[in-house]
Structure formats: structure tokens, C-alpha cells
Design a protein around this motif. Structure first.
Motif, PDB file in Angstrom:
ATOM      1  N   GLU A  13     113.444  52.155  99.900  1.00 45.97           N
ATOM      2  CA  GLU A  13     112.800  51.712 100.815  1.00 45.97           C
ATOM      3  C   GLU A  13     113.768  50.841 102.371  1.00 45.97           C
ATOM      4  O   GLU A  13     113.867  50.401 103.133  1.00 45.97           O
ATOM      5  N   ALA A  14     114.242  50.265 101.084  1.00 49.75           N
ATOM      6  CA  ALA A  14     114.823  48.848 101.938  1.00 49.75           C
ATOM      7  C   ALA A  14     116.627  49.353 102.133  1.00 49.75           C
ATOM      8  O   ALA A  14     117.047  48.743 102.736  1.00 49.75           O
ATOM      9  N   LEU A  15     117.188  49.694 101.393  1.00 46.28           N
ATOM     10  CA  LEU A  15     118.553  50.884 101.783  1.00 46.28           C
ATOM     11  C   LEU A  15     118.090  50.967 103.563  1.00 46.28           C
ATOM     12  O   LEU A  15     119.026  50.757 103.855  1.00 46.28           O
ATOM     13  N   ALA A  16     117.146  51.976 102.917  1.00 46.51           N
ATOM     14  CA  ALA A  16     117.019  52.753 104.600  1.00 46.51           C
ATOM     15  C   ALA A  16     116.778  51.629 105.722  1.00 46.51           C
ATOM     16  O   ALA A  16     117.388  51.861 106.703  1.00 46.51           O
ATOM     17  N   ALA A  32     126.030  43.707  99.324  1.00 47.49           N
ATOM     18  CA  ALA A  32     125.314  42.341  98.319  1.00 47.49           C
ATOM     19  C   ALA A  32     123.996  41.785  98.047  1.00 47.49           C
ATOM     20  O   ALA A  32     123.952  41.660  99.180  1.00 47.49           O
ATOM     21  N   GLY A  33     123.241  42.648  97.441  1.00 47.50           N
ATOM     22  CA  GLY A  33     121.865  41.810  97.259  1.00 47.50           C
ATOM     23  C   GLY A  33     121.010  43.222  97.271  1.00 47.50           C
ATOM     24  O   GLY A  33     119.393  43.766  97.586  1.00 47.50           O
ATOM     25  N   LEU A  34     121.513  44.310  98.348  1.00 44.93           N
ATOM     26  CA  LEU A  34     120.641  45.413  98.508  1.00 44.93           C
ATOM     27  C   LEU A  34     120.864  46.432  97.302  1.00 44.93           C
ATOM     28  O   LEU A  34     122.213  46.931  97.084  1.00 44.93           O
ATOM     29  N   PRO A  35     120.006  47.275  96.868  1.00 47.43           N
ATOM     30  CA  PRO A  35     120.127  48.247  96.332  1.00 47.43           C
ATOM     31  C   PRO A  35     121.072  49.478  96.488  1.00 47.43           C
ATOM     32  O   PRO A  35     121.063  50.140  97.536  1.00 47.43           O
ATOM     33  N   VAL A  36     121.364  49.933  95.278  1.00 46.08           N
ATOM     34  CA  VAL A  36     122.147  50.890  95.205  1.00 46.08           C
ATOM     35  C   VAL A  36     121.675  51.682  94.336  1.00 46.08           C
ATOM     36  O   VAL A  36     120.700  51.934  93.462  1.00 46.08           O
ATOM     37  N   PRO A  37     121.606  53.467  95.597  1.00 39.24           N
ATOM     38  CA  PRO A  37     120.771  54.601  94.993  1.00 39.24           C
ATOM     39  C   PRO A  37     121.143  55.136  93.286  1.00 39.24           C
ATOM     40  O   PRO A  37     122.636  54.675  93.682  1.00 39.24           O
ATOM     41  N   ALA A  38     120.007  55.315  92.907  1.00 38.91           N
ATOM     42  CA  ALA A  38     120.143  55.946  91.490  1.00 38.91           C
ATOM     43  C   ALA A  38     121.252  57.574  91.297  1.00 38.91           C
ATOM     44  O   ALA A  38     122.007  57.335  90.609  1.00 38.91           O
ATOM     45  N   VAL A  46     117.530  58.740 101.335  1.00 38.88           N
ATOM     46  CA  VAL A  46     117.976  57.668 102.592  1.00 38.88           C
ATOM     47  C   VAL A  46     118.506  58.186 103.827  1.00 38.88           C
ATOM     48  O   VAL A  46     117.983  57.473 104.543  1.00 38.88           O
ATOM     49  N   GLN A  47     119.721  58.495 103.507  1.00 39.34           N
ATOM     50  CA  GLN A  47     120.271  59.774 104.558  1.00 39.34           C
ATOM     51  C   GLN A  47     118.956  59.512 106.015  1.00 39.34           C
ATOM     52  O   GLN A  47     118.357  59.896 106.921  1.00 39.34           O
ATOM     53  N   ALA A  48     117.892  60.703 105.389  1.00 34.88           N
ATOM     54  CA  ALA A  48     117.062  61.526 105.568  1.00 34.88           C
ATOM     55  C   ALA A  48     116.125  60.057 106.422  1.00 34.88           C
ATOM     56  O   ALA A  48     115.236  60.603 107.016  1.00 34.88           O
ATOM     57  N   LEU A  49     115.660  59.522 105.531  1.00 34.60           N
ATOM     58  CA  LEU A  49     114.716  58.512 106.346  1.00 34.60           C
ATOM     59  C   LEU A  49     115.165  57.577 107.487  1.00 34.60           C
ATOM     60  O   LEU A  49     114.702  57.321 108.565  1.00 34.60           O
ATOM     61  N   VAL A  50     116.564  57.243 107.569  1.00 38.64           N
ATOM     62  CA  VAL A  50     117.167  56.091 108.601  1.00 38.64           C
ATOM     63  C   VAL A  50     117.774  57.136 109.506  1.00 38.64           C
ATOM     64  O   VAL A  50     117.035  56.912 110.932  1.00 38.64           O
ATOM     65  N   GLN A  51     117.677  58.756 109.371  1.00 39.15           N
ATOM     66  CA  GLN A  51     117.356  59.774 110.811  1.00 39.15           C
ATOM     67  C   GLN A  51     115.851  60.261 111.153  1.00 39.15           C
ATOM     68  O   GLN A  51     116.027  59.762 112.404  1.00 39.15           O
TER      69      GLN A  51
END
Length: 259
Positions: A13-16, A32-38, A46-51
Motif C-alpha cells: 500500500e505504501a509503495l503504491a 530511500a525510505g520506501l519499502p521494497v517488494p518482497a 503494486v502495479q495492479a493497485l496503481v493501475q
């Protein structure tokens, strides 16, 4: 009272949210400071949330073979017709690519695997395209790959050229890819696809689909890699790409007006 550890859902959610903001404002966000996908599946979530939040239709796909040859993909949300005008932005680069337009759906198979002949049978036509690339993170050189994947593999737009015969896919070995900006050559060399066979990334992804936005659908464009490497665009003007004498496609980069 202990503060709960962020969950994978929180990170997604944070990255999206950060990437949606970057899309909406046209500004880059600090990596920097944003989470990196596992993993790749989280990046594509994340792509799907953004779209979904941008409310943009999926016009196609950028597919590739990622680290350890794992097939990956990103939806193309901003398709342009040839000779369109696109704002030039700092760090803009392009790739001249051979894409395919699907004539039928390629849904995930529950049993068995797609063969190259199945992919060929699903292709309506081939197109010469120009991919416009510019990631939405502020430090492109140090962005983790999975964050780059979450950012739609850096895609900013795709310019779709005229339809070509499917047989074009098997003729690349004898062709030259050229590009010019305002009439000045910026590339001219044999058309070499990074995977050798332009269909290999699509075949690999068709057999390991993992998106959340509807999959490979009839009518969509699927692009699988550059024929020219990555070309920086440092000035406004007309970019024209050519594949031998069989196809051309162009786009006009327009300088942004000062804010």
C-alpha cells in the motif's frame, strides 16, 4: 505498548500510494525510505493497485526475462498513435521495439504449457513501436530491481506504429534498426533482440502469468525488448525510428513550459 511491525500489505500500500502520487503530479519520489517488494508477485501487486487507482485501461504489456530468467511483465497504461506529442522530461530515454498485437486471449493454462506455435497463432499483427522510459524514483541508478518492476518497469508511454506481417518476427537477423532526432542520426545498427527470438519473453510469461489486471487479452500490444538498446533523448523535436525499409514510426517530444 509495542508498535506492530508493518505487514506485506502495508508495504504494498505504501509503495503504491507513492507511485500513484508520482503519476498524478509528474514528479519523482524518493526511493530511500520506501519499502521494497518482497518478490516479483508483490511488485506486480503494486502495479495492479496503481493501475486501479489511476483508472487507466491496460492497453498492452511489457514482458521481459528478469533476474535468473524469471518472466516478468508490466501493464502499458499510456499508448500513443504515431506522430503523437509527448512532453520531454529529464532523464527521458527511448527504446525502438518490435511488438505484437494479440488477436485472441492467452489465459493462464491449468494443464500443459503454451508452445511457440500457440503464441504465433494468437498474434494478429506485428508493430514497430517506441517505448518512452523514465522511472518515477529520484535515484534511478540505485533503485532496487523489484521497486523498478513495481514502477511498471519504468514505462512512461508507448508509441504504436503501423501493422506489419507476423513473418517480420523471423526476418530481424537481416534488418537494420535506425533512429534519428530532428534529422540527426542517433542510432544505426543491426536489429538485435536481447532474447534472440522476440517471442521468447512472451512465451515465458504466458506460461507463468501473475498479474492482477486481467492478463493477456485480444487487442492488446505486447512488447518484448529493445532492438537498439537504450537511447537518451536530450532535446525536444521529432524522433523517427526505422526498421530497414519496411516500417517507420515517429513521435514529437515537446519541451515543457516553465512552471
Amino acid at each position: 505498548m509495542m508498535t506492530p511491525e508493518p505487514t506485506l500489505a502495508d508495504d504494498t500500500e505504501a509503495l503504491a500510494a507513492a507511485l500513484v502520487c508520482a503519476h498524478a503530479t509528474g514528479t519523482r519520489v524518493a526511493c530511500a525510505g520506501l519499502p521494497v517488494p518482497a518478490d516479483a508477485s508483490r511488485a506486480m501487486a503494486v502495479q495492479a493497485l496503481v493501475q486501479g487507482r489511476l483508472g487507466l485501461a491496460v492497453g498492452g504489456w511489457k514482458v521481459a526475462l528478469g533476474p535468473e530468467q524469471v518472466p516478468i511483465a508490466a501493464p502499458l497504461l499510456d499508448l500513443h498513435t504515431a506522430s503523437s506529442k509527448i512532453d520531454l522530461f529529464p532523464g527521458c530515454v527511448i527504446e525502438v521495439e518490435l511488438a505484437v498485437r494479440l488477436g485472441r486471449n492467452l489465459p493462464p493454462r491449468k494443464t500443459g504449457a503454451y508452445e511457440r506455435s500457440d503464441i504465433l497463432a494468437a498474434i494478429e499483427s506485428v508493430v514497430l513501436g517506441i517505448e518512452v522510459i523514465g522511472g518515477r524514483f529520484d535515484d534511478a541508478a540505485n533503485v532496487p530491481f523489484l521497486s523498478f518492476l513495481a514502477d511498471h518497469l519504468g514505462n512512461r508511454g508507448y508509441v504504436v506504429g503501423e501493422a506489419l506481417p507476423v513473418s517480420t518476427l523471423d526476418m530481424l537477423a537481416d534488418m537494420t534498426c535506425a533512429a534519428s532526432l530532428n534529422g540527426d542520426s542517433i542510432h544505426c545498427a543491426p536489429a538485435i533482440h536481447p532474447a534472440g527470438d522476440p517471442l521468447l519473453p512472451l512465451l515465458a510469461y504466458a506460461n507463468r502469468q501473475s498479474d492482477g489486471v486481467g492478463g493477456l487479452q485480444a487487442g492488446q500490444i505486447v512488447t518484448t525488448g529493445s532492438l537498439c538498446g537504450v537511447l537518451p533523448i536530450r532535446a525536444a523535436g521529432r524522433l523517427k525510428a526505422r526498421l530497414d525499409q519496411i516500417a517507420t514510426v515517429s513521435v514529437d517530444f515537446v519541451a515543457r513550459s516553465p512552471a
